[in-house]
Design an enzyme around this catalytic site. Sequence first.
Site, PDB file in Angstrom:
ATOM      1  N   GLN A  16       0.772  -1.068  -0.139  1.00 52.71           N
ATOM      2  CA  GLN A  16       0.118   0.067   0.157  1.00 52.71           C
ATOM      3  C   GLN A  16       0.785   1.378  -0.149  1.00 52.71           C
ATOM      4  O   GLN A  16       0.652   2.215  -0.886  1.00 52.71           O
ATOM      5  CB  GLN A  16      -0.935  -0.059   1.306  1.00 52.71           C
ATOM      6  CG  GLN A  16      -1.474   1.452   1.324  1.00 52.71           C
ATOM      7  CD  GLN A  16      -2.385   1.359   2.637  1.00 52.71           C
ATOM      8  OE1 GLN A  16      -3.643   1.461   2.784  1.00 52.71           O
ATOM      9  NE2 GLN A  16      -1.715   1.767   3.763  1.00 52.71           N
ATOM     10  N   SER A 134       5.845   1.905  13.862  1.00 51.12           N
ATOM     11  CA  SER A 134       4.469   1.765  14.046  1.00 51.12           C
ATOM     12  C   SER A 134       4.075   2.085  15.449  1.00 51.12           C
ATOM     13  O   SER A 134       4.791   1.950  16.479  1.00 51.12           O
ATOM     14  CB  SER A 134       4.248   0.317  13.900  1.00 51.12           C
ATOM     15  OG  SER A 134       2.850  -0.144  14.239  1.00 51.12           O
ATOM     16  N   GLU A 136       2.209   0.421  17.037  1.00 49.92           N
ATOM     17  CA  GLU A 136       2.307  -0.887  17.872  1.00 49.92           C
ATOM     18  C   GLU A 136       3.322  -1.031  18.639  1.00 49.92           C
ATOM     19  O   GLU A 136       3.324  -1.900  19.670  1.00 49.92           O
ATOM     20  CB  GLU A 136       2.196  -2.042  16.873  1.00 49.92           C
ATOM     21  CG  GLU A 136       0.836  -2.171  15.894  1.00 49.92           C
ATOM     22  CD  GLU A 136      -0.454  -2.383  16.852  1.00 49.92           C
ATOM     23  OE1 GLU A 136      -0.375  -3.125  17.996  1.00 49.92           O
ATOM     24  OE2 GLU A 136      -1.376  -1.858  16.641  1.00 49.92           O
ATOM     25  N   TYR A 158       4.547  -8.566  16.425  1.00 48.74           N
ATOM     26  CA  TYR A 158       4.790  -7.476  15.391  1.00 48.74           C
ATOM     27  C   TYR A 158       5.280  -6.127  16.089  1.00 48.74           C
ATOM     28  O   TYR A 158       6.223  -5.513  15.717  1.00 48.74           O
ATOM     29  CB  TYR A 158       3.337  -7.156  14.535  1.00 48.74           C
ATOM     30  CG  TYR A 158       3.590  -5.856  13.994  1.00 48.74           C
ATOM     31  CD1 TYR A 158       3.971  -5.839  12.563  1.00 48.74           C
ATOM     32  CD2 TYR A 158       2.999  -4.565  14.205  1.00 48.74           C
ATOM     33  CE1 TYR A 158       4.095  -4.895  11.503  1.00 48.74           C
ATOM     34  CE2 TYR A 158       3.216  -3.537  13.511  1.00 48.74           C
ATOM     35  CZ  TYR A 158       3.428  -3.843  12.208  1.00 48.74           C
ATOM     36  OH  TYR A 158       3.596  -2.624  11.190  1.00 48.74           O
ATOM     37  N   GLY A 194      -4.414  -3.761   2.290  1.00 56.60           N
ATOM     38  CA  GLY A 194      -4.511  -5.236   1.959  1.00 56.60           C
ATOM     39  C   GLY A 194      -5.945  -5.669   2.258  1.00 56.60           C
ATOM     40  O   GLY A 194      -6.665  -5.202   3.354  1.00 56.60           O
ATOM     41  N   GLU A 195      -6.335  -6.823   1.719  1.00 56.36           N
ATOM     42  CA  GLU A 195      -7.704  -7.198   1.819  1.00 56.36           C
ATOM     43  C   GLU A 195      -8.034  -7.946   3.044  1.00 56.36           C
ATOM     44  O   GLU A 195      -9.221  -8.300   3.428  1.00 56.36           O
ATOM     45  CB  GLU A 195      -7.937  -8.376   0.508  1.00 56.36           C
ATOM     46  CG  GLU A 195      -8.308  -7.490  -0.766  1.00 56.36           C
ATOM     47  CD  GLU A 195      -8.501  -8.145  -1.961  1.00 56.36           C
ATOM     48  OE1 GLU A 195      -8.803  -9.610  -1.798  1.00 56.36           O
ATOM     49  OE2 GLU A 195      -8.251  -7.786  -3.033  1.00 56.36           O
ATOM     50  N   ASN A 196      -6.944  -8.284   3.886  1.00 61.48           N
ATOM     51  CA  ASN A 196      -7.503  -8.810   5.094  1.00 61.48           C
ATOM     52  C   ASN A 196      -7.199  -7.966   6.237  1.00 61.48           C
ATOM     53  O   ASN A 196      -7.200  -8.229   7.649  1.00 61.48           O
ATOM     54  CB  ASN A 196      -6.449  -9.921   5.272  1.00 61.48           C
ATOM     55  CG  ASN A 196      -4.933  -9.792   5.282  1.00 61.48           C
ATOM     56  OD1 ASN A 196      -4.569  -8.726   4.925  1.00 61.48           O
ATOM     57  ND2 ASN A 196      -4.155 -10.663   5.711  1.00 61.48           N
ATOM     58  N   PRO A 288      -5.546 -11.959  20.261  1.00 55.32           N
ATOM     59  CA  PRO A 288      -5.303 -12.475  21.361  1.00 55.32           C
ATOM     60  C   PRO A 288      -5.220 -11.403  22.513  1.00 55.32           C
ATOM     61  O   PRO A 288      -5.578 -11.627  23.770  1.00 55.32           O
ATOM     62  CB  PRO A 288      -4.196 -13.237  21.220  1.00 55.32           C
ATOM     63  CG  PRO A 288      -4.024 -13.403  19.877  1.00 55.32           C
ATOM     64  CD  PRO A 288      -4.807 -12.370  19.162  1.00 55.32           C
TER      65      PRO A 288
HETATM   66  N1  LIG Z   1      -0.344   0.466   7.044  1.00 58.27           N
HETATM   67  C1  LIG Z   1      -0.298   0.970   8.057  1.00 58.27           C
HETATM   68  O1  LIG Z   1      -1.414   1.274   8.872  1.00 58.27           O
HETATM   69  C2  LIG Z   1       1.017   0.842   8.694  1.00 58.27           C
HETATM   70  C3  LIG Z   1       1.186   1.601  10.130  1.00 58.27           C
HETATM   71  C4  LIG Z   1       2.318   1.593  10.736  1.00 58.27           C
HETATM   72  C5  LIG Z   1       3.402   1.077  10.199  1.00 58.27           C
HETATM   73  N2  LIG Z   1       3.268   0.041   8.935  1.00 58.27           N
HETATM   74  C6  LIG Z   1       4.437  -0.514   8.423  1.00 58.27           C
HETATM   75  O2  LIG Z   1       4.705   0.262   7.181  1.00 58.27           O
HETATM   76  C7  LIG Z   1       5.187  -0.860   6.241  1.00 58.27           C
HETATM   77  C8  LIG Z   1       4.359  -0.424   5.085  1.00 58.27           C
HETATM   78  O3  LIG Z   1       2.837  -0.754   5.188  1.00 58.27           O
HETATM   79  P1  LIG Z   1       1.842  -1.310   3.908  1.00 58.27           P
HETATM   80  O4  LIG Z   1       0.604  -1.058   5.001  1.00 58.27           O
HETATM   81  O5  LIG Z   1       2.304  -0.842   2.882  1.00 58.27           O
HETATM   82  O6  LIG Z   1       2.071  -3.008   4.060  1.00 58.27           O
HETATM   83  P2  LIG Z   1       1.933  -4.117   3.022  1.00 58.27           P
HETATM   84  O7  LIG Z   1       0.737  -3.393   2.025  1.00 58.27           O
HETATM   85  O8  LIG Z   1       1.444  -5.241   3.790  1.00 58.27           O
HETATM   86  O9  LIG Z   1       3.025  -3.955   2.224  1.00 58.27           O
HETATM   87  C9  LIG Z   1       4.062  -4.983   2.758  1.00 58.27           C
HETATM   88  C10 LIG Z   1       5.400  -4.738   1.434  1.00 58.27           C
HETATM   89  O10 LIG Z   1       6.495  -5.696   1.903  1.00 58.27           O
HETATM   90  C11 LIG Z   1       6.529  -6.732   1.004  1.00 58.27           C
HETATM   91  N3  LIG Z   1       7.354  -7.661   1.844  1.00 58.27           N
HETATM   92  C12 LIG Z   1       6.968  -8.388   2.725  1.00 58.27           C
HETATM   93  N4  LIG Z   1       7.936  -9.416   3.097  1.00 58.27           N
HETATM   94  C13 LIG Z   1       8.858  -9.407   2.417  1.00 58.27           C
HETATM   95  C14 LIG Z   1      10.077  -9.912   2.363  1.00 58.27           C
HETATM   96  N5  LIG Z   1      10.441 -10.877   3.134  1.00 58.27           N
HETATM   97  N6  LIG Z   1      11.051  -9.430   1.371  1.00 58.27           N
HETATM   98  C15 LIG Z   1      10.576  -8.349   0.628  1.00 58.27           C
HETATM   99  N7  LIG Z   1       9.617  -7.843   0.509  1.00 58.27           N
HETATM  100  C16 LIG Z   1       8.581  -8.255   1.281  1.00 58.27           C
HETATM  101  C17 LIG Z   1       5.377  -6.770   0.409  1.00 58.27           C
HETATM  102  O11 LIG Z   1       5.539  -7.702  -0.870  1.00 58.27           O
HETATM  103  P3  LIG Z   1       4.736  -8.704  -1.607  1.00 58.27           P
HETATM  104  O12 LIG Z   1       3.697  -7.553  -2.385  1.00 58.27           O
HETATM  105  O13 LIG Z   1       5.369  -9.389  -2.295  1.00 58.27           O
HETATM  106  O14 LIG Z   1       3.949  -9.128  -0.575  1.00 58.27           O
HETATM  107  C18 LIG Z   1       4.818  -5.772   0.026  1.00 58.27           C
HETATM  108  O15 LIG Z   1       5.500  -5.091  -0.729  1.00 58.27           O
HETATM  109  C19 LIG Z   1       5.122  -2.105   6.731  1.00 58.27           C
HETATM  110  O16 LIG Z   1       6.347  -2.209   7.343  1.00 58.27           O
HETATM  111  C20 LIG Z   1       4.303  -2.091   7.847  1.00 58.27           C
HETATM  112  O17 LIG Z   1       4.600  -2.843   8.819  1.00 58.27           O
HETATM  113  C21 LIG Z   1       2.061   0.167   8.177  1.00 58.27           C
END
Ligand SMILES: NC(=O)c1ccc[n+]([C@@H]2O[C@H](COP(=O)([O-])OP(=O)(O)OC[C@H]3O[C@@H](n4cnc5c(N)ncnc54)[C@H](OP(=O)(O)O)[C@@H]3O)[C@@H](O)[C@H]2O)c1
Length: 330
Positions: A16, A134, A136, A158, A194-196, A288
């Site tokens: 995202q 995050s 979290e 996490y 993400g859808e989940n 949990p």
């Molecule tokens: N969205 C929020 O509310 C939020 C809040 C705080 C922090 N964050 C953090 O901000 C970051 C971005 O969030 P997001 O919402 O964009 O997450 P996301 O949509 O789940 O995207 C995660 C990305 O990481 C890639 N990835 C996962 N495992 C990997 C691996 N082993 N090697 C290489 N790439 C990998 C995924 O690739 P694939 O497409 O191949 O799966 C995807 O491009 C994450 O670290 C998340 O924890 C998010």
Amino acid sequence: MTMAQRTALITGITGQDGSYLTELLLGEGYAVHGVVRRTSNLQRSRIEHLRRDEKIYGKRLFLHYGDLSDGTTLRRIFRAVQPTEVYHLAGQSHVGLSFEIPESTCDEAGMATLRLLEIARDQPQPLRFYHASSSEIFGNAIELPQTENTPMLPASPYGCAKAFATQLVRVYRQSYGLFVCNGILYNHESPRRGENFVTRKIARAAARISRGLDTDLTLGNLESRRDWGRAQDYVRAMWLMLQQETPDDYVVATGETHSVREFVEAAFAVVDLPWKKYVRHDPSFDRPAEPAQLVGCADKIRKRLGWEVTGTFLQLVREMVEAELEQLGR
Ligand SMILES: NC(=O)c1ccc[n+]([C@@H]2O[C@H](COP(=O)([O-])OP(=O)(O)OC[C@H]3O[C@@H](n4cnc5c(N)ncnc54)[C@H](OP(=O)(O)O)[C@@H]3O)[C@@H](O)[C@H]2O)c1
């Protein structure tokens, strides 16, 4: 720095945040390099529109195969790309799922950040590094709202991994003088979530039920409250952090919380349906351990970097439901 020198490397470019950040950086004139995993399906839906654009792909946008667990390849990518800015966004990002797959979550959110910091430390040219921390990390927070100085008390695998990585970023900044920043981001949503994730699930269900494609929606705790913002605003915050004279950590949040129930009410209102008729609570969907109320104080980033949110909670919900309806119409 001149425009021509600006080269960004994004881990998690297909996610995202990675997809919105790519659009922002391309708009700012950067060359953007992304790390992508090998998957059995070449469709990378969130950046497919950019990949199909002949004026962009292969000219200002480049993808490199890599994985967070594969340090050798990541090092090679750094050497080839020589990024001036690194945005480390990759990793398993679902808090609830981290209870089911704790080891890989902690490898990705924790150890992989250390791996990348070590590579950054070895670069001959100076670079700026953003770490996707995050809210979290605060978990069972002892104060409300939380700031950059609130102690970390994570309540999930996490959160523990993000806390580990956040602290390492601070250590590398203090010990080696690296330009590394933690963006302590609260939940942020969009039609590309993400859808989940619960917000996307709700938006999707409201749209599908309104078109007669689904009949009901089952959710966990409806009273859980979150500080929900808009992803497009949050990637702008990431970029702003790396444009400053000095590196620092910043909380990025709206400062407001809303319950899952309020999200449901707003989403079903968009399609003009009575939500109570369709939504059920199943306790087995509850986390949990539910963190204490997470709500962020974004005064620092607002005052120092001039960051602001665009749009309200209700506008965000509407944007997400309308995007689902549009997708169904296609
Ligand atoms: N969205 C929020 O509310 C939020 C809040 C705080 C922090 N964050 C953090 O901000 C970051 C971005 O969030 P997001 O919402 O964009 O997450 P996301 O949509 O789940 O995207 C995660 C990305 O990481 C890639 N990835 C996962 N495992 C990997 C691996 N082993 N090697 C290489 N790439 C990998 C995924 O690739 P694939 O497409 O191949 O799966 C995807 O491009 C994450 O670290 C998340 O924890 C998010």
